[in-house]
Design an enzyme around this catalytic site. Structure first.
Site, mmCIF file in Angstrom:
data_model
loop_
_atom_site.group_PDB
_atom_site.id
_atom_site.type_symbol
_atom_site.label_atom_id
_atom_site.label_comp_id
_atom_site.label_asym_id
_atom_site.label_seq_id
_atom_site.Cartn_x
_atom_site.Cartn_y
_atom_site.Cartn_z
ATOM 1 N N ASP A 1 5.092 -4.214 -5.984
ATOM 2 C CA ASP A 1 5.046 -2.290 -5.177
ATOM 3 C C ASP A 1 3.703 -1.761 -5.176
ATOM 4 O OD1 ASP A 1 7.973 -2.452 -5.603
ATOM 5 O OD2 ASP A 1 7.559 0.472 -6.227
ATOM 6 N N LYS B 1 6.921 2.443 1.509
ATOM 7 C CA LYS B 1 7.932 3.678 0.295
ATOM 8 C C LYS B 1 6.874 4.428 0.477
ATOM 9 C CE LYS B 1 7.449 3.621 -4.952
ATOM 10 N NZ LYS B 1 6.861 2.121 -6.304
ATOM 11 N N LYS C 1 12.131 3.092 0.988
ATOM 12 C CA LYS C 1 12.063 3.637 -0.468
ATOM 13 C C LYS C 1 11.561 5.089 -0.574
ATOM 14 C CE LYS C 1 11.053 2.231 -5.580
ATOM 15 N NZ LYS C 1 10.452 1.260 -6.728
#
Length: 247
Positions: A102, A165, A197
């Site tokens: 991430d 995300k 996300k």
């Protein structure tokens, strides 16, 4: 099963169960994995700092939960590391067994007008991930204007992100439905198979249900699967399990 229990069951399967605190230890990671109750639902991933990736892998294996991915973060949380640092961090994490990276984009550079730098970080990180790990790109939506949320999402997609995300969970404003709407609409407009996300602030089944409904309205029901939709959360699991335990 009630409507809320259906949402809870759906949410747990889409969850990145997360601990990203400076006080984390191996015991913290073991406790996180121990909080999973397989009979009530298994999360898609656990998300931990890079130095705990191998601990998470071990703890999951001991509970025979190897299907749960291990995610970690890079350029976290400020997005201000050099690209060399970010790539080193990425490679170390993959060596330790990380399945998902991430990456926080250099969002302050984007705010200053430097789109090229964002694209460079995403492309280089995607290349470093190769076929070994998925790349989830954190745009820190709470720090961006609506226009920049759309721009950042597009740059992430153009750079090869597998997921985009919302947030690190470390700023004042994290995931919001408004930002989610913009990001999902941008993903849809791209025509590419890119996941989403929502992270930070999704604490209850009621919260999760709102995101699920919004995602379904924009992307369709088939989008609500772990390969394409995730929640990044620490407190959500407790509410999910409590809801599923209600008679």
């Amino acid at each position: 099963m009630t409507k809320m229990q259906t949402s809870a069951a759906q949410a747990v399967a889409l969850m990145d169960l997360t601990t990203l605190n400076d006080s984390d230890t191996t015991q913290t990671i073991n406790n996180l994995v121990a909080s999973i109750e397989p009979t009530l639902g298994i999360p898609a991933a656990v998300c931990v700092y890079s130095q705990f990736v191998s601990d998470a892998k071990l703890a999951l294996a001991e509970r025979e939960l190897q299907q749960v991915k291990v995610a970690t973060v890079t350029n976290f949380p400020s997005g201000e590391q050099s690209l060399e640092q970010v790539l080193n961090e990425t490679l170390f994490a993959i060596e330790r067994g990380a399945d998902e990276i991430d990456l926080v984009i250099p969002y302050k550079a984007l705010i200053a007008g430097d789109e090229r730098k964002v694209l460079e970080y995403v492309k280089a990180s995607k290349e470093a991930c190769g076929t070994q790990a998925q790349l989830k790109v954190i745009i820190e939506s709470g720090e961006l204007s609506d226009d920049l949320i759309a721009t950042a999402t597009k740059l992430a997609i153009d750079g090869g992100a597998d997921f985009v995300k919302t947030s690190t969970g470390k700023v004042a404003v994290n995931a919001t439905l408004a930002a989610t709407d913009i990001m999902l609409s941008t993903i849809k407009a791209s025509g590419k198979k890119v996941g989403f996300k929502a992270a930070g602030g999704v604490r209850t089944v009621t919260d999760a249900a709102e995101y699920l409904a919004l995602a379904e309205s924009i992307m369709g029901e088939a989008y609500l699967q772990p390969e394409l939709f995730r929640f990044g959360a620490s407190g959500l699991l407790k509410d999910v399990y409590a809801t599923l335990n209600e008679s």
